[in-house]
Design a protein around this motif. Structure first.
Motif, PDB file in Angstrom:
ATOM      1  N   SER A  11       0.793  -1.158  -0.056  1.00  0.00           N
ATOM      2  CA  SER A  11       0.111  -0.090  -0.047  1.00  0.00           C
ATOM      3  C   SER A  11       1.380   1.391   0.184  1.00  0.00           C
ATOM      4  CB  SER A  11      -0.806   0.119   1.113  1.00  0.00           C
ATOM      5  OG  SER A  11      -1.633  -1.401   1.392  1.00  0.00           O
ATOM      6  N   VAL A  12       0.564   2.145  -0.652  1.00  0.00           N
ATOM      7  CA  VAL A  12       1.393   3.591  -0.818  1.00  0.00           C
ATOM      8  C   VAL A  12       0.435   4.435  -0.725  1.00  0.00           C
ATOM      9  CG1 VAL A  12       2.582   4.824  -2.782  1.00  0.00           C
ATOM     10  CG2 VAL A  12       2.718   3.029  -2.463  1.00  0.00           C
ATOM     11  N   TYR A  13       0.529   5.072   0.685  1.00  0.00           N
ATOM     12  CA  TYR A  13       0.267   5.712   1.327  1.00  0.00           C
ATOM     13  C   TYR A  13       0.744   7.444   0.911  1.00  0.00           C
ATOM     14  CZ  TYR A  13      -2.078   2.386   4.137  1.00  0.00           C
ATOM     15  OH  TYR A  13      -2.361   0.891   4.547  1.00  0.00           O
ATOM     16  N   THR A  14       0.133   8.170  -0.035  1.00  0.00           N
ATOM     17  CA  THR A  14      -0.142   9.416   0.047  1.00  0.00           C
ATOM     18  C   THR A  14      -0.900  10.997   0.293  1.00  0.00           C
ATOM     19  OG1 THR A  14       0.898   8.802  -2.030  1.00  0.00           O
ATOM     20  CG2 THR A  14       1.121  10.733  -2.392  1.00  0.00           C
ATOM     21  N   VAL A  74      -7.723   2.202  -5.153  1.00  0.00           N
ATOM     22  CA  VAL A  74      -7.027   3.392  -5.154  1.00  0.00           C
ATOM     23  C   VAL A  74      -8.422   3.515  -3.937  1.00  0.00           C
ATOM     24  CG1 VAL A  74      -7.703   5.732  -5.599  1.00  0.00           C
ATOM     25  CG2 VAL A  74      -6.237   4.449  -6.571  1.00  0.00           C
ATOM     26  N   THR A  75      -8.016   3.951  -2.849  1.00  0.00           N
ATOM     27  CA  THR A  75      -9.007   5.084  -2.045  1.00  0.00           C
ATOM     28  C   THR A  75      -8.356   6.493  -1.319  1.00  0.00           C
ATOM     29  OG1 THR A  75      -9.944   2.712  -0.650  1.00  0.00           O
ATOM     30  CG2 THR A  75     -10.178   4.174   1.113  1.00  0.00           C
ATOM     31  N   ILE A  76      -9.943   7.371  -1.002  1.00  0.00           N
ATOM     32  CA  ILE A  76      -9.004   8.142  -0.429  1.00  0.00           C
ATOM     33  C   ILE A  76      -9.939   8.720   0.627  1.00  0.00           C
ATOM     34  CG2 ILE A  76      -9.326  11.026  -1.050  1.00  0.00           C
ATOM     35  CD1 ILE A  76      -8.910  10.557  -4.207  1.00  0.00           C
ATOM     36  N   VAL A  91      -4.552   5.909  -1.120  1.00  0.00           N
ATOM     37  CA  VAL A  91      -4.232   4.762  -0.904  1.00  0.00           C
ATOM     38  C   VAL A  91      -3.924   4.033  -2.179  1.00  0.00           C
ATOM     39  CG1 VAL A  91      -4.039   2.858   0.776  1.00  0.00           C
ATOM     40  CG2 VAL A  91      -5.083   5.540   1.456  1.00  0.00           C
ATOM     41  N   GLN A  92      -3.037   3.658  -2.760  1.00  0.00           N
ATOM     42  CA  GLN A  92      -2.886   2.942  -3.689  1.00  0.00           C
ATOM     43  C   GLN A  92      -2.912   1.322  -3.187  1.00  0.00           C
ATOM     44  OE1 GLN A  92       0.635   4.828  -5.587  1.00  0.00           O
ATOM     45  NE2 GLN A  92      -1.199   5.948  -7.161  1.00  0.00           N
ATOM     46  N   THR A 150      -7.010  -1.541   2.748  1.00  0.00           N
ATOM     47  CA  THR A 150      -7.085  -0.689   3.029  1.00  0.00           C
ATOM     48  C   THR A 150      -8.822   0.242   3.587  1.00  0.00           C
ATOM     49  OG1 THR A 150      -5.189   0.470   2.706  1.00  0.00           O
ATOM     50  CG2 THR A 150      -6.373   2.113   3.862  1.00  0.00           C
ATOM     51  N   ASN A 151     -10.063   0.395   2.366  1.00  0.00           N
ATOM     52  CA  ASN A 151     -11.038   0.783   2.536  1.00  0.00           C
ATOM     53  C   ASN A 151     -11.515  -0.417   3.284  1.00  0.00           C
ATOM     54  OD1 ASN A 151     -13.043   2.037   1.421  1.00  0.00           O
ATOM     55  ND2 ASN A 151     -13.684   0.087   1.150  1.00  0.00           N
TER      56      ASN A 151
END
Length: 634
Positions: free
Chosen positions: A262-265, A352-354, A406-407, A468-469
């Motif tokens: 997971s990549v958190y930006t 993707v989750t925002i 989040v990817q 993550t979602n």
């Protein structure tokens, strides 16, 4: 889980092929079995000593043929000890005593010492075997049985859009929340070294799934949307997770493994907020209510992505809503193709989750520049209490939204072929894996086609939900670690890089969701059967009975270990009657070995008057006479 545990013989594919057969029994029965094995080994130690003392007695008799009469007489002492010592310990003490006799010859003393060393080695060997016997208890890893409770459960499908839709939504939320809370509790209790003694942690095939973190450059097409000062993002990636680690009992489970990333930006939310006029227009066009919505101008609209037709998918909130906690708003899309252009990934494919957080009424004792808890708006309150004047300075979250993109990605690899699928969104895993399996398994795919598909079923659905979602969905502010120090809308402490702490916690929860899924497929205790139905699960009974977990009420023993111990003990016990077996052959009546073995018995020695007088030296070496018999020198 005791009612769902298989009791009996089965194959544990995590073990080497030679030791794959194991047997699971209740803990109490297992303890009794191990105790019985230890008793059998203890008994066999005496029978083994009978074999060795017979052989050593015969060896000393052969030695006597080449000895002087004086040495031969001295050798009778250890022969007599060997003949009459039923235990190794008794032989050791007796041999130790005769080794110190003054008239023992220099040639006979090393023999006594050698016999003493041998008795110690024999005693130590069976002591070690007694300890090794306990090692037939491998673990408390068991496998499940197939029952009607096993399966993937979903809310009952609504018959119509008015009668059961609300109940369907409530049940869906309850199922997801129960699962996520269970996963978070497991992470909190078991994903740290300080909680090693908590019994609830000894549940799954592997206690925890570890991960690593790394700061990377902004992964978005438009780096200016990354809100961190250095435009950095946090990558969290799991170690290799074999299907065996997830509790799948399949002969290739250790060879196929997955990795989660997971990549958190942190991102700027302002470009995706509607203006006040645009928000009011949207509300007027899309909201109809009786009575009319109060203060529609306070409704803020925002959108991070579009639908398939290119229309914005929007979310709303009230600007001046009053609360004592944070508002956690999530937007999820199956892949990044529907995101607004600047938010798309440089490499398309992840799920993707925002996550957007508001906390307009939350105050901070100090300014914070954290990506999710950005509080720089200063306010001062003066308080007077009698003669005491007090000034309190607080800081509030000035941004309307603090957002994190989040990817989520997954990769599956094979040790059998060396093939890796590349990173894909978890939502695509099930469909993609059907194409990946032949490459992952190589020649084994055709010969093991059915079980390969069944094993995939156990892993695929949980992996799609381990994102993550799903770690945040339906949980609101309770999904934030920061709320542990939040009281009455006062955030008393924010750690440096709090958004990274939150991100790692969400990632760990997603790993725990993946880790717990096979066992929860076997049994989900909180299900209300009147509100759920079972998904038509393709793998069926095979999947249910192929899930491994740990059971405190059962123990798994090595079937091969038990078999080796029993066979060895039986063989040694039979061979221990070697002297009686030899008597069945014609030569036994003239065998000096048997004659002297019998002559050195207690009863035979007591019949000799010289023995009763303690005069052992009047015996001549039995081999010294022509008849090769053990007779007294008259």
């Amino acid at each position: 889980m005791s009612n769902y545990t298989y009791v009996g013989l089965w194959d544990d594919f995590d073990l080497d092929p030679a030791f794959r057969k194991v047997v699971t029994v209740p803990t109490q029965i297992g303890t009794i079995l191990i105790t019985i094995l230890a008793i059998i080994v203890t008994f066999t130690a005496n029978r083994s000593w009978k074999i060795w003392r017979f052989c050593l007695h015969a060896l000393l008799q052969t030695r006597a043929r080449r000895s002087t009469e004086q040495d031969c007489t001295v050798l009778r002492r250890p022969q007599t000890v060997l003949r009459n010592s039923e235990t190794t310990g008794g032989a050791f003490l007796s041999l130790l005593g005769i080794a110190n006799v003054k008239h023992t010859t220099p040639r006979a003393r090393p023999i006594s010492i050698a016999l003493i060393v041998f008795t110690l080695l024999h005693w130590g060997a069976f002591l070690a075997l007694g300890i090794v016997t306990t090692q037939v208890k491998l673990s408390n890893i068991v496998h499940a049985i197939s029952t009607d409770d096993c399966g993937v459960w979903l809310p009952l499908a609504p018959v119509n859009r008015t009668a059961t839709l609300d109940m369907n939504t409530i049940t869906s939320s309850e199922l997801r929340t129960n699962t996520t809370v269970a996963a978070e509790n497991y992470v909190r209790n078991c994903y740290s070294a300080t909680s090693a003694t908590i019994s609830e942690c000894n549940v799954f095939a592997r206690r925890m799934l570890s991960h690593t973190t790394q700061m990377v450059s902004c992964p978005l097409l438009d780096p200016s949307l990354c809100s961190e000062a250095d435009q950095r993002a946090l990558t969290v990636q799991s170690d290799n997770i074999s299907w065996s680690d997830l509790g799948v009992n399949w002969k290739y489970a250790k060879e196929i493994y997955i990795r989660r990333r997971s990549v958190y930006t942190p991102i700027l939310a302002e470009p995706f907020l509607y203006s006040t006029a645009a928000s009011r227009s949207y509300v007027n066009q899309n909201f109809r209510s009786e009575p009319p919505i109060r203060e529609p101008e306070q409704i803020q609209v925002f959108s991070f992505f579009k639908d398939e037709d290119g229309s914005n998918l929007t979310q709303t909130y009230r600007r001046n809503s009053i609360g004592i906690e944070y508002d956690v708003l999530t937007s999820s899309v199956a892949n990044g193709s529907f995101l607004h252009s600047g938010l798309k990934s440089k490499q398309l494919g992840p799920e993707v989750t925002i996550i957007a957080i508001r906390g307009q009424t939350v105050t901070f004792p100090a300014p914070s520049d954290d990506a999710l808890f950005y509080a720089q708006v200063e306010s001062t309150v003066s308080m007077t209490n009698g003669n005491l004047n007090r000034t309190i300075t607080s800081y509030a979250m000035g941004r309307q939204l603090n957002a994190l993109l989040v990817q989520d990605m997954v990769e599956v690899c094979s040790k059998l072929t060396g093939y890796c699928s590349g990173w894909i969104g978890p939502g695509r895993f099930s469909d993609a894996m059907t194409a990946f399996l032949p490459r992952l398994m190589g020649p084994n795919f055709r010969s093991d086609f059915n079980t390969s598909i069944f094993a995939l079923d156990i892993v695929a659905l949980p992996l799609m939900a381990a994102t993550t979602n799903h770690a945040i969905l339906y949980r609101g502010a309770s999904a934030l670690q920061a709320t542990r120090t939040l009281q009455n809308a006062r955030q008393y402490m924010i750690s440096d890089g709090q958004w990274k702490i939150e991100a790692q916690n969400w990632f760990r929860i997603s790993l725990a969701l993946l880790q717990m899924a096979p066992q929860r497929m076997v049994y989900t205790p909180e299900l209300d059967r009147s509100r759920v139905e079972k998904l038509g699960f393709f793998a069926g009974p095979w999947a249910c009975s192929s899930v491994k977990f740990r059971s405190s009420g059962h123990v798994t023993l090595s079937f091969v270990g038990i078999l080796v111990i029993l066979v060895t003990c039986v063989v040694l016990t039979i061979v221990s009657y070697l002297d009686d077996i030899l008597r069945l052959f014609p030569f036994a009546s003239t065998s000096s070995v048997l004659q002297c073995w019998d002559r050195d018995g207690y009863l035979q020695l007591l019949e000799e008057s010289d023995v009763t007088q303690g005069n052992l030296s009047t015996y001549r070496c039995p081999i010294a006479v022509l008849t090769s018999s053990c007779r007294r020198n008259s």
